[in-house]
Design a protein around this motif. Sequence first.
Motif, PDB file in Angstrom:
ATOM      1  N   CYS A  25       0.847  -1.305   0.011  1.00 58.15           N
ATOM      2  CA  CYS A  25      -0.012  -0.107  -0.012  1.00 58.15           C
ATOM      3  C   CYS A  25       0.814   1.169   0.022  1.00 58.15           C
ATOM      4  O   CYS A  25       0.530   2.462   0.057  1.00 58.15           O
ATOM      5  CB  CYS A  25      -0.924  -0.091   1.242  1.00 58.15           C
ATOM      6  SG  CYS A  25      -2.079  -1.530   0.982  1.00 58.15           S
ATOM      7  N   VAL A  26       1.819   1.222   0.195  1.00 56.19           N
ATOM      8  CA  VAL A  26       3.087   2.452  -0.464  1.00 56.19           C
ATOM      9  C   VAL A  26       2.860   3.046  -1.777  1.00 56.19           C
ATOM     10  O   VAL A  26       3.002   2.243  -2.606  1.00 56.19           O
ATOM     11  CB  VAL A  26       4.410   2.118  -0.110  1.00 56.19           C
ATOM     12  CG1 VAL A  26       5.448   3.205  -0.557  1.00 56.19           C
ATOM     13  CG2 VAL A  26       4.706   1.442   1.132  1.00 56.19           C
ATOM     14  N   GLY A  27       2.261   4.265  -1.791  1.00 59.46           N
ATOM     15  CA  GLY A  27       1.909   4.812  -3.068  1.00 59.46           C
ATOM     16  C   GLY A  27       2.980   5.380  -3.795  1.00 59.46           C
ATOM     17  O   GLY A  27       4.072   5.709  -2.900  1.00 59.46           O
ATOM     18  N   SER A  28       2.713   5.922  -4.796  1.00 56.35           N
ATOM     19  CA  SER A  28       3.789   6.799  -5.406  1.00 56.35           C
ATOM     20  C   SER A  28       3.231   8.039  -5.849  1.00 56.35           C
ATOM     21  O   SER A  28       1.911   8.129  -5.890  1.00 56.35           O
ATOM     22  CB  SER A  28       4.447   5.968  -6.643  1.00 56.35           C
ATOM     23  OG  SER A  28       3.238   5.799  -7.540  1.00 56.35           O
ATOM     24  N   PHE A  29       3.870   9.053  -6.454  1.00 55.93           N
ATOM     25  CA  PHE A  29       3.452  10.399  -6.842  1.00 55.93           C
ATOM     26  C   PHE A  29       4.161  10.970  -7.812  1.00 55.93           C
ATOM     27  O   PHE A  29       5.454  10.918  -7.869  1.00 55.93           O
ATOM     28  CB  PHE A  29       3.726  11.277  -5.365  1.00 55.93           C
ATOM     29  CG  PHE A  29       3.320  12.966  -5.701  1.00 55.93           C
ATOM     30  CD1 PHE A  29       1.913  13.191  -5.701  1.00 55.93           C
ATOM     31  CD2 PHE A  29       4.006  13.751  -6.067  1.00 55.93           C
ATOM     32  CE1 PHE A  29       1.406  14.423  -6.174  1.00 55.93           C
ATOM     33  CE2 PHE A  29       3.653  14.841  -6.432  1.00 55.93           C
ATOM     34  CZ  PHE A  29       2.271  15.382  -6.420  1.00 55.93           C
ATOM     35  N   ASN A  30       3.506  11.421  -9.121  1.00 56.63           N
ATOM     36  CA  ASN A  30       4.178  12.022 -10.160  1.00 56.63           C
ATOM     37  C   ASN A  30       4.216  13.370  -9.923  1.00 56.63           C
ATOM     38  O   ASN A  30       3.550  14.241 -10.205  1.00 56.63           O
ATOM     39  CB  ASN A  30       3.470  11.755 -11.433  1.00 56.63           C
ATOM     40  CG  ASN A  30       4.090  12.210 -12.546  1.00 56.63           C
ATOM     41  OD1 ASN A  30       5.236  12.784 -12.501  1.00 56.63           O
ATOM     42  ND2 ASN A  30       3.696  12.329 -13.596  1.00 56.63           N
ATOM     43  N   PHE A  31       5.574  14.018  -9.446  1.00 57.77           N
ATOM     44  CA  PHE A  31       5.726  15.533  -9.080  1.00 57.77           C
ATOM     45  C   PHE A  31       5.839  16.413 -10.387  1.00 57.77           C
ATOM     46  O   PHE A  31       5.963  17.578 -10.443  1.00 57.77           O
ATOM     47  CB  PHE A  31       6.934  15.594  -8.162  1.00 57.77           C
ATOM     48  CG  PHE A  31       8.289  15.292  -8.732  1.00 57.77           C
ATOM     49  CD1 PHE A  31       8.931  15.991  -9.662  1.00 57.77           C
ATOM     50  CD2 PHE A  31       8.766  14.047  -8.400  1.00 57.77           C
ATOM     51  CE1 PHE A  31      10.224  15.622 -10.178  1.00 57.77           C
ATOM     52  CE2 PHE A  31       9.930  13.502  -8.851  1.00 57.77           C
ATOM     53  CZ  PHE A  31      10.530  14.284  -9.696  1.00 57.77           C
ATOM     54  N   ASN A  32       6.181  15.628 -11.709  1.00 58.63           N
ATOM     55  CA  ASN A  32       6.460  16.298 -12.874  1.00 58.63           C
ATOM     56  C   ASN A  32       5.481  17.343 -13.380  1.00 58.63           C
ATOM     57  O   ASN A  32       5.852  18.499 -13.963  1.00 58.63           O
ATOM     58  CB  ASN A  32       6.903  15.535 -14.059  1.00 58.63           C
ATOM     59  CG  ASN A  32       8.331  15.025 -13.637  1.00 58.63           C
ATOM     60  OD1 ASN A  32       9.166  15.462 -13.461  1.00 58.63           O
ATOM     61  ND2 ASN A  32       8.534  13.600 -13.648  1.00 58.63           N
ATOM     62  N   PRO A  33       4.211  17.031 -13.461  1.00 59.24           N
ATOM     63  CA  PRO A  33       3.225  17.896 -14.067  1.00 59.24           C
ATOM     64  C   PRO A  33       3.069  19.296 -13.614  1.00 59.24           C
ATOM     65  O   PRO A  33       2.671  20.049 -14.094  1.00 59.24           O
ATOM     66  CB  PRO A  33       1.947  17.083 -13.777  1.00 59.24           C
ATOM     67  CG  PRO A  33       2.289  15.594 -13.688  1.00 59.24           C
ATOM     68  CD  PRO A  33       3.598  15.729 -13.137  1.00 59.24           C
ATOM     69  N   LEU A  34       3.496  19.314 -11.964  1.00 54.57           N
ATOM     70  CA  LEU A  34       3.391  20.594 -11.284  1.00 54.57           C
ATOM     71  C   LEU A  34       4.365  21.647 -11.422  1.00 54.57           C
ATOM     72  O   LEU A  34       4.287  22.540 -11.131  1.00 54.57           O
ATOM     73  CB  LEU A  34       2.841  20.453 -10.067  1.00 54.57           C
ATOM     74  CG  LEU A  34       1.459  19.841  -9.751  1.00 54.57           C
ATOM     75  CD1 LEU A  34       1.374  19.302  -8.185  1.00 54.57           C
ATOM     76  CD2 LEU A  34       0.447  20.447 -10.173  1.00 54.57           C
ATOM     77  N   ASN A  35       5.446  20.934 -11.883  1.00 53.83           N
ATOM     78  CA  ASN A  35       6.846  21.763 -11.862  1.00 53.83           C
ATOM     79  C   ASN A  35       6.651  22.607 -13.134  1.00 53.83           C
ATOM     80  O   ASN A  35       6.307  22.037 -14.290  1.00 53.83           O
ATOM     81  CB  ASN A  35       8.006  21.094 -11.937  1.00 53.83           C
ATOM     82  CG  ASN A  35       8.210  20.389 -10.452  1.00 53.83           C
ATOM     83  OD1 ASN A  35       7.765  20.684  -9.464  1.00 53.83           O
ATOM     84  ND2 ASN A  35       8.887  19.250 -10.567  1.00 53.83           N
ATOM     85  N   LEU A  36       7.137  23.999 -13.205  1.00 52.81           N
ATOM     86  CA  LEU A  36       7.166  24.713 -14.191  1.00 52.81           C
ATOM     87  C   LEU A  36       8.043  24.211 -15.421  1.00 52.81           C
ATOM     88  O   LEU A  36       9.463  24.096 -14.897  1.00 52.81           O
ATOM     89  CB  LEU A  36       7.292  26.226 -13.851  1.00 52.81           C
ATOM     90  CG  LEU A  36       6.056  26.587 -13.145  1.00 52.81           C
ATOM     91  CD1 LEU A  36       6.529  28.166 -12.852  1.00 52.81           C
ATOM     92  CD2 LEU A  36       4.892  26.634 -13.967  1.00 52.81           C
ATOM     93  N   PHE A  37       7.998  24.162 -16.782  1.00 51.22           N
ATOM     94  CA  PHE A  37       8.859  23.615 -17.548  1.00 51.22           C
ATOM     95  C   PHE A  37       9.738  25.084 -17.928  1.00 51.22           C
ATOM     96  O   PHE A  37      10.976  24.706 -18.093  1.00 51.22           O
ATOM     97  CB  PHE A  37       8.153  23.233 -18.912  1.00 51.22           C
ATOM     98  CG  PHE A  37       8.843  22.827 -19.897  1.00 51.22           C
ATOM     99  CD1 PHE A  37       9.949  21.777 -19.997  1.00 51.22           C
ATOM    100  CD2 PHE A  37       9.395  23.760 -20.974  1.00 51.22           C
ATOM    101  CE1 PHE A  37      10.727  21.464 -20.919  1.00 51.22           C
ATOM    102  CE2 PHE A  37      10.075  23.252 -22.089  1.00 51.22           C
ATOM    103  CZ  PHE A  37      10.769  22.027 -21.916  1.00 51.22           C
ATOM    104  N   GLN A  38       9.292  26.157 -18.068  1.00 51.48           N
ATOM    105  CA  GLN A  38       9.630  27.467 -18.038  1.00 51.48           C
ATOM    106  C   GLN A  38       9.603  28.360 -17.074  1.00 51.48           C
ATOM    107  O   GLN A  38       8.523  28.648 -16.686  1.00 51.48           O
ATOM    108  CB  GLN A  38       9.390  27.897 -19.556  1.00 51.48           C
ATOM    109  CG  GLN A  38      10.343  29.277 -19.974  1.00 51.48           C
ATOM    110  CD  GLN A  38      10.056  29.737 -21.186  1.00 51.48           C
ATOM    111  OE1 GLN A  38       9.041  28.956 -21.965  1.00 51.48           O
ATOM    112  NE2 GLN A  38      10.566  30.567 -21.862  1.00 51.48           N
TER     113      GLN A  38
END
Length: 246
Positions: A25-38
């Motif tokens: 039940c250890v989950g994962s998290f995708n942090f990339n979509p919220l980081n600014l590309f520019q």
Amino acid sequence: MPTTINIAGIGNRGLCPDGSLAASCVGSFNFNPLNLFQTPLDRVQANALASFDITEDHEAYADLMFTRSDVRTQLAESPAGGVPVSLPIGNPFLPNAARQQICAERNIPAAQCVVGNGTLVPVTIGRRLVELGPRLNNFENRTFQGTVGLRGYLTETWQYDAYYSFGEADQTTTRGNWGSRSRFIQALGATNTSTCINPANGCVPLDIFSGAPITPAMLRFINLDSLATQFVAQDVLAGNVNSDLG
């Protein structure tokens, strides 16, 4: 957002929907979509140069420069990862199934393995605080620099240059939605749903175990914005003479 609890003897486990602790039940998290590309940048710059011939052999001059730049960055929600906490076994938000697993591993008697008991258990907590929203950083920079001076000939072979240079630079940095590590730990120290063991600063008990979203009142307590300022000033007075000495 899943919460993980690392306990000596059990290891890293996630809280399952049934309230138990399990590695599956250890989950994962995708942090990339919220980081600014520019990174957004707003900049204004102005320069001015001037000179005036006082006589044929002497000249006054000036050089002025001003720059203002504002930079905004954004990161994924604050991770409360690997935070060591002395967790009361009687924390009211801790699911009973997880409480029983912890008590069995730590040899805590059944009579003490109940809501409201203040027996402390050293654990390491992991939780992505998605309710805070993205972490925001604003950098406001201001720079002003100027030089005024005189230059020319003292004789046919000797030249001089004397000037005064001054400059100032300041930066203001604001950070929002990062959360406070100390208040996060303080808010987990609770044996009932309304008060913390340490009530300082109006502590609100924090629920990261039941699976329900963190409430606005809980967020207001653990989320502290920060402000940092930096100022640098420089003054230079200098002069030189030169000639061809042969």
